[in-house]
Design an enzyme around this catalytic site. Structure first.
Site, PDB file in Angstrom:
ATOM      1  CG  HIS A 140      -0.633   0.154   2.422  1.00 37.03           C
ATOM      2  ND1 HIS A 140      -0.393  -0.778   3.491  1.00 37.03           N
ATOM      3  CD2 HIS A 140      -0.341   1.529   3.045  1.00 37.03           C
ATOM      4  CE1 HIS A 140       0.145  -0.195   4.561  1.00 37.03           C
ATOM      5  NE2 HIS A 140      -0.107   1.123   4.607  1.00 37.03           N
TER       6      HIS A 140
ATOM      7  CG  ASP B 112       0.385  -4.013   2.674  1.00 41.03           C
ATOM      8  OD1 ASP B 112       0.677  -3.440   1.670  1.00 41.03           O
ATOM      9  OD2 ASP B 112      -0.541  -3.500   3.444  1.00 41.03           O
TER      10      ASP B 112
ATOM     11  CB  SER C  47       2.695   1.889   6.395  1.00 44.47           C
ATOM     12  OG  SER C  47       1.555   1.997   6.881  1.00 44.47           O
TER      13      SER C  47
HETATM   14  N1  ARG Z   1      -4.631   0.623   7.246  1.00 48.05           N
HETATM   15  C1  ARG Z   1      -3.333   0.721   6.820  1.00 48.05           C
HETATM   16  C2  ARG Z   1      -2.504   1.655   7.219  1.00 48.05           C
HETATM   17  O1  ARG Z   1      -2.953   3.023   7.392  1.00 48.05           O
HETATM   18  C3  ARG Z   1      -3.517   0.658   5.404  1.00 48.05           C
HETATM   19  C4  ARG Z   1      -3.767  -0.631   4.728  1.00 48.05           C
HETATM   20  C5  ARG Z   1      -4.123  -0.385   3.177  1.00 48.05           C
HETATM   21  N2  ARG Z   1      -4.820  -1.500   2.786  1.00 48.05           N
HETATM   22  C6  ARG Z   1      -6.135  -1.149   2.537  1.00 48.05           C
HETATM   23  N3  ARG Z   1      -7.011  -2.255   2.289  1.00 48.05           N
HETATM   24  N4  ARG Z   1      -6.609   0.001   2.526  1.00 48.05           N
HETATM   25  O2  ARG Z   1      -1.167   1.605   7.581  1.00 48.05           O
END
Ligand code: ARG
Length: 717
Positions: free
Chosen positions: A83, A218, A652
């Site tokens: 992501h 991811d 992330s």
């Molecule tokens: N919630 C995650 C973060 O902010 C991002 C995940 C991305 N994946 C998704 N399905 N939107 O670090």
């Protein structure tokens, strides 16, 4: 000030720290070191952070401004989240060559794909500049203080940049009680090396986002390139892979409950010293407004993306970002309520005020001040949210608002040619990036629907004159939907931004008449003028006072808790958090294990689904249980695991590092039960969600067949 710094230093040496909570400053990690060793760490302090020699911190980068990445080979191989690479992967994809859908693997350096506008920074040095800043700003207040502060920061940064050799930034810590100068090297030649297909990299989509149990792969891989001297260099085919001062070896020995786990990364923002009044406003005003607007924006975008693959590729990255924080705010509100954060904060604030009354009268009225500014701000809070979330959603709102400075200059009696040129250059830059997100169908609906939402949800007395003076004059207000829609079409057909010839003509010969005639400028500037005149001053005043109060509050808390170890709120600078691998109990009678497996992945599989589809190769490998050396001792392939580390957005892509300094996985999310974490850390529920190193290597080797990458990495069995 001096007192506070001294007591800070004292604090680090005196107290033992709680393991999980805390985003610690790398240069002070020595203070936590004994605790880390007790928890299992087998490395020396100097292995973690050393400004004179290479250390682990040299393997960590800030990736693309908003994520973390790490070096996993001696040749600049970088891993981050899928992501995090998403926007770059989408930008490199076309309907014919769709790397986002199909994945991509480079089998040699010359197959790697240069990513446009992507850079990474490596931290070089950290220096405390609090004294210099305080000396320069002492006794100043308000506007003067803000101006001087910017000036000194710029001066210090410029000095540290050594004529472009470094990138430097002065950042605020402990809510303005401390200032650090951070110096970086910035590498701008970064190339895509590999990514799984989106169905795996984003497996679970928005349904699983922010939740455990999780099965997402991811990750994506890039390579940092440098000039022949290993220094930053603009993209050139003659550049060579960067040789990092440190890279992380990869352990495929497996991850067990209770294992030591630490994370280096670039957490973006927390607000842990927020007061009860602010939390209350988040729950009741701010968050619901953001969620409501985003519901609409997402529905509009999705409808158009589903119809056309090219539109999909154009908007998907922006969509994912909006959706990510749409769900974030839903979760945050839910958990702030469930964990009674307003009440908990209010209790602590009452204790603070009681302490102050006896011991530190300078803080006695602090909470009353907070209450005052929040109630004063309440009538404007919603307008501020609607202005940024709703009005600014259409591309033409941004374009139209982008002429503000130019318009001001042109309105002058004697406009300055250089200033005009500068504003035109800025406008060109803005258009260049903004136009990539333009799709006519989406735009028309977005303008119409956001106009309508603003009209219905914001008190009439706060509306810009656009509604009565333009829209309802031209189009009947009897059928509002049609009126907004027709007006949106009119704006799209009557502006100079969308057509590049018209835009260039305007840039060559800008004039106030052309601006005033332009429908997009009229539309946007009506909102902007209204906001700037009546609301921005209130918002600015509120933010400024809040900042001053929070500086005092943090200082007060430190005075009150002498000897306690404090860590500063996240501010997009490097931090270390350490803790352990482990499951949790999300609710009565339910226990969550610390890991997931490919069995669970396949159980979630839904053919042709947007979020839970799977490539056939993965299902085949699963059927044969062909996991190679990546199989766990329990016979399954582990996909994800959780730790109790303290991270937030910006982390992330951060490495999860075991007691021996080996990479065991990559952090990619937080869990639902602790979504209030950016405002209040919850020791019971807070978890970091990671993809297991073995799942990642399995995908690279068995699906990507990228043996070149497996060989390049430093794998410990
Ligand atoms: N919630 C995650 C973060 O902010 C991002 C995940 C991305 N994946 C998704 N399905 N939107 O670090």
């Amino acid at each position: 000030m001096k007192k506070i710094l001294l007591s800070l230093v004292a604090a680090f040496t005196m107290l033992q720290v709680r393991a999980d909570e805390g985003m610690w400053l790398p240069q002070l990690i020595g203070k936590n070191y004994d605790e880390m060793v007790r928890m299992g760490l087998k490395l020396s302090k100097e292995d973690l952070y050393n400004i004179n020699q290479s250390s682990m911190k040299d393997a960590i980068v800030q990736f693309g401004g908003g994520c973390t990445g790490e070096m996993i080979s001696t040749s600049g191989l970088l891993i981050t989240n899928h992501h995090c690479g998403y926007g770059n992967i989408a930008a490199l994809s076309t309907v014919e060559n769709n790397y986002l859908d199909n994945g991509f693997w480079a089998y040699s350096h010359d197959q790697e794909l240069p990513a446009k506008d992507l850079s990474v920074i490596f931290l070089q040095n950290i220096e405390d500049v609090t004294a210099e800043i305080n000396a320069a700003t002492r006794k100043l207040k308000g506007e003067k203080l803000a101006k001087k502060m910017e000036e000194v920061k710029k001066k210090i940064e410029k000095r540290a940049e050594k004529d472009g050799k470094f990138v430097a930034s002065v950042k605020e810590y402990f809510n303005g009680n401390q200032y650090l100068l951070l110096t970086y090297k910035k590498y701008t030649d970064v190339r895509l090396v590999g990514t799984p297909p989106k169905s795996m990299g984003k497996f679970g989509g928005d349904t699983d986002n922010w939740m455990w149990p999780r099965h997402t792969a991811d990750f994506s891989m890039f390579r940092v390139y440098a000039g022949k001297d290993n220094e930053p260099a603009e993209y050139s085919k003659d550049n060579v892979p960067y040789q990092p001062k440190w890279h992380l070896p990869i352990s495929i020995k497996g991850v067990n409950e209770g294992d030591y786990a630490m994370i280096f990364g670039y957490p973006g923002r927390t607000n842990r010293y927020e007061v009860s009044y602010g939390v209350d406003m988040a729950i009741n005003e701010v968050n619901p407004a953001i969620v409501k607007i985003r519901d609409k924006r997402l529905a509009i975008m999705k409808a158009h993306m589903d119809k056309d693959k090219a539109v999909y590729l154009k908007l998907t990255s922006q969509y994912a970002g909006i959706a990510n924080y749409w769900k974030y705010f839903i979760g945050q509100t839910e958990q702030l309520k469930r964990l009674h954060v307003v009440e908990e904060k209010a209790k602590k604030e009452a204790e603070f005020t009681k302490w102050a009354a006896k011991n530190a009268p300078e803080y006695k009225k602090l909470m009353t001040e907070y209450a005052k500014i929040y109630s004063g701000y309440a009538p404007y809070a919603k307008h501020a949210i609607y202005f940024s979330e709703c009005f600014k959603a259409p591309v033409l709102a941004k374009f139209g608002a982008g002429v503000e400075k130019l318009q001001k200059e042109l309105e002058k009696k004697n406009p300055n040619a250089d200033t005009i040129k500068k504003h035109i250059d800025d406008l060109k830059k803005m258009r260049k990036s903004g136009i990539k997100l333009y799709d006519k169908g989406t735009e028309q609906e977005m303008i119409a629907q956001t106009l309508k939402m603003f009209y219905n949800d914001i008190p009439k007395s706060q509306h810009p004159d656009l509604y009565q003076a333009v829209i309802f004059k031209k189009y009947s207000s009897d059928n509002m939907d049609k009126g907004f829609n027709d007006y949106a079409a009119y704006v799209i057909d009557n502006n100079f931004f969308l057509d590049s010839n018209k835009f260039n003509d305007f840039c060559k010969d800008p004039s106030i008449e052309k601006l005033e005639k332009d429908a997009a400028v009229q539309y946007a500037m009506s909102f902007v003028r209204n906001y700037k005149e009546y609301y921005e001053p209130k918002v600015d005043e509120f933010n400024k006072t809040k900042k001053e109060l929070s500086k005092q509050y943090v200082k007060g808390l430190m005075d009150m808790n002498k000897g306690k170890l404090f860590y500063p709120d996240a501010n997009s600078t490097m931090r270390i958090t350490y803790g352990k691998v482990g499951g949790y109990t999300p609710q009565d009678a339910v226990h969550f294990d610390y890991f997931t497996t490919l069995d669970g992945y396949v159980a979630k599989y839904k053919p042709n689904d947007d979020e839970f589809d799977s490539p056939k190769e993965l299902l085949d490998l699963y059927a044969k249980k062909d996991y190679g050396q990546y199989v766990d001792k329990d016979g399954t392939l582990h996909t994800c695991f959780i730790t109790n580390n303290d991270i937030t957005g910006g982390n992330s892509g951060s490495p999860i590092i075991n007691a021996n300094g080996e990479w065991i996985g990559i952090a990619f999310d937080g869990n639902w039960e602790a979504m209030s974490g950016d405002i209040a850390f919850d020791k019971t529920y807070k978890r970091t969600i990671c993809t297991d190193a073995r799942f990642i290597l399995f995908i690279i080797e068995k699906m990507g067949k990228a043996h070149n990458l497996i060989e390049e990495m430093d794998i410990r069995k």
